[in-house]
Design an enzyme around this catalytic site. Structure first.
Site, PDB file in Angstrom:
ATOM      1  N   THR A 116      22.326  24.234 -26.456  1.00 18.64           N
ATOM      2  CA  THR A 116      22.374  25.116 -25.280  1.00 18.64           C
ATOM      3  C   THR A 116      23.017  24.432 -24.078  1.00 18.64           C
ATOM      4  O   THR A 116      22.932  23.199 -23.927  1.00 18.64           O
ATOM      5  CB  THR A 116      20.936  25.539 -24.899  1.00 18.64           C
ATOM      6  OG1 THR A 116      20.950  26.098 -23.580  1.00 18.64           O
ATOM      7  CG2 THR A 116      19.969  24.379 -24.881  1.00 18.64           C
ATOM      8  N   TYR A 140      12.462  22.803 -22.219  1.00 16.43           N
ATOM      9  CA  TYR A 140      13.274  23.472 -23.240  1.00 16.43           C
ATOM     10  C   TYR A 140      14.626  22.765 -23.396  1.00 16.43           C
ATOM     11  O   TYR A 140      15.019  22.369 -24.494  1.00 16.43           O
ATOM     12  CB  TYR A 140      13.473  24.952 -22.869  1.00 16.43           C
ATOM     13  CG  TYR A 140      14.587  25.605 -23.656  1.00 16.43           C
ATOM     14  CD1 TYR A 140      14.439  25.807 -25.031  1.00 16.43           C
ATOM     15  CD2 TYR A 140      15.789  25.982 -23.053  1.00 16.43           C
ATOM     16  CE1 TYR A 140      15.475  26.377 -25.772  1.00 16.43           C
ATOM     17  CE2 TYR A 140      16.815  26.553 -23.788  1.00 16.43           C
ATOM     18  CZ  TYR A 140      16.652  26.748 -25.147  1.00 16.43           C
ATOM     19  OH  TYR A 140      17.667  27.287 -25.870  1.00 16.43           O
TER      20      TYR A 140
END
Ligand code: UDP
Length: 321
Positions: A116, A140
């Site tokens: 990501t 995350y």
């Protein structure tokens, strides 16, 4: 020969499963269905199990000749990762170590990973390129960066071949309308805007209108999920034909503001969409745009769909549900 897709009942994983199956590959989806949906597994075999379950995972490798793994299984709520980091590091990192060690034991040496742009944190310069500093601001993002680091170390020590794909804002749905985005709770802009168009929500809340951008709202780099699937296929073929392990951004190189997304959704749906301006959401950088020149040069990948098509395909899927 089979391709294993962890998290293949989820949003991006289910689209990759469809594309690989269409190309004639045998796929096996491995998903615990905590956030995934069994009805999204329309192709290949399905194993309902958790990545922490070494026995179930080992059985997949014993019973099938797994050529490569596409690894999507992860928790992805940024806010929750701040309040419950243990959940994120355990599932996203510890379970990935279990996966990599199971692959090693069974002689499977290729992995394509769903990483990501959140691994970069606050960008110093735009568009983001792969060599820029990675300082994630959420657990995350940190969990995904830790997995990228695992790959480098497993590559050096055990010869693991990997491609890590750093997505920008995944959006849209299968152009045929068979599968789409189905998060619960939903936090992403495009499905929320379409829910407002559909009357499922009263309005769309715009998080901040005083950013230093052309219309005051945040700018993001939206990328169609079918373009993402295409990048995964190319990444696998790159490794299968002897290409080097590497990291790639997957974006459109083009920024779209929140208000522009709402406008595109109005055009596609022909519906009124009520907008309510609210405070900024904590942790949102004003602009995030990625360069995907490297993916184009090395993988020959170029996104084909624009924001209007993302809204059109997502709308088609929402209406078919
Ligand atoms: N956003 C918004 N209202 C919403 C959800 C999102 O204004 O209800 C904005 C958010 O601030 C960000 C952009 O839309 O600038 C995309 O947010 P999303 O959560 O879809 O993806 P993110 O960029 O956070 O990964």
């Amino acid at each position: 020969m089979a391709l294993l897709i962890t998290g293949g009942a989820g949003y991006v994983g289910s689209h990759v499963n469809k594309m690989l199956s269409q190309k004639g590959y045998d796929t096996i989806v491995f998903d615990n269905l905590v956030y995934g949906h069994e009805e999204a597994v329309k192709w290949g075999k399905f194993v309902k199990a958790d990545l922490a379950d070494s026995e179930a995972l080992g059985r997949v490798f014993t019973e099938n000749k797994v050529e490569a793994v596409f690894h999507f299984a992860a928790y992805t709520y940024v806010g929750e990762s701040v309040t419950d980091p243990s959940k994120y590091y355990t599932n996203n990192v510890v379970n990935t170590i279990n996966l990599l060690d199971t692959m090693r034991r069974h002689g499977c040496g290729k992995i394509i990973f769903s990483s990501t742009c959140a691994t970069y944190g606050e960008p110093e310069k735009l568009p983001l390129t792969e060599d820029m500093p990675q300082n994630p601001i959420s657990p995350y993002g940190a969990s995904k960066l830790m997995v990228e680091r695992l790959f480098k170390d497993y590559n050096r020590a055990y010869g693991l071949k990997f491609i890590a794909l750093r997505y920008f804002n995944a959006a849209g749905a299968d152009p045929d309308g068979e599968i789409g985005e189905n998060h619960d709770p939903e936090t992403h802009l495009i499905p929320l805007v379409l829910d407002a168009a559909n009357g499922k929500r009263p309005d769309i809340k715009v998080f901040g209108t005083d950013y230093p951008t052309k219309d005051g709202t945040c700018i993001r780099d939206y990328i169609h999920v079918w373009d993402l699937a295409d990048a995964h296929l190319r990444a696998f073929e790159h490794l299968a034909s002897g290409g080097e392990s590497d990291f790639f951004n997957l974006g459109n190189e083009c920024g779209t503001s929140v208000l522009e997304i709402i406008e595109a959704a109005r055009k596609v749906t022909g519906k009124e969409i009520k907008v309510t301006n609210v405070e900024r959401r904590e942790g949102d950088p004003p602009v995030l745009v990625g360069s995907s020149a490297k993916a184009e040069n090395i993988l020959g990948w170029k996104p084909r769909f624009n924001v209007e098509q993302m809204c059109r395909h997502a709308w088609k899927y929402i209406q078919s549900k």
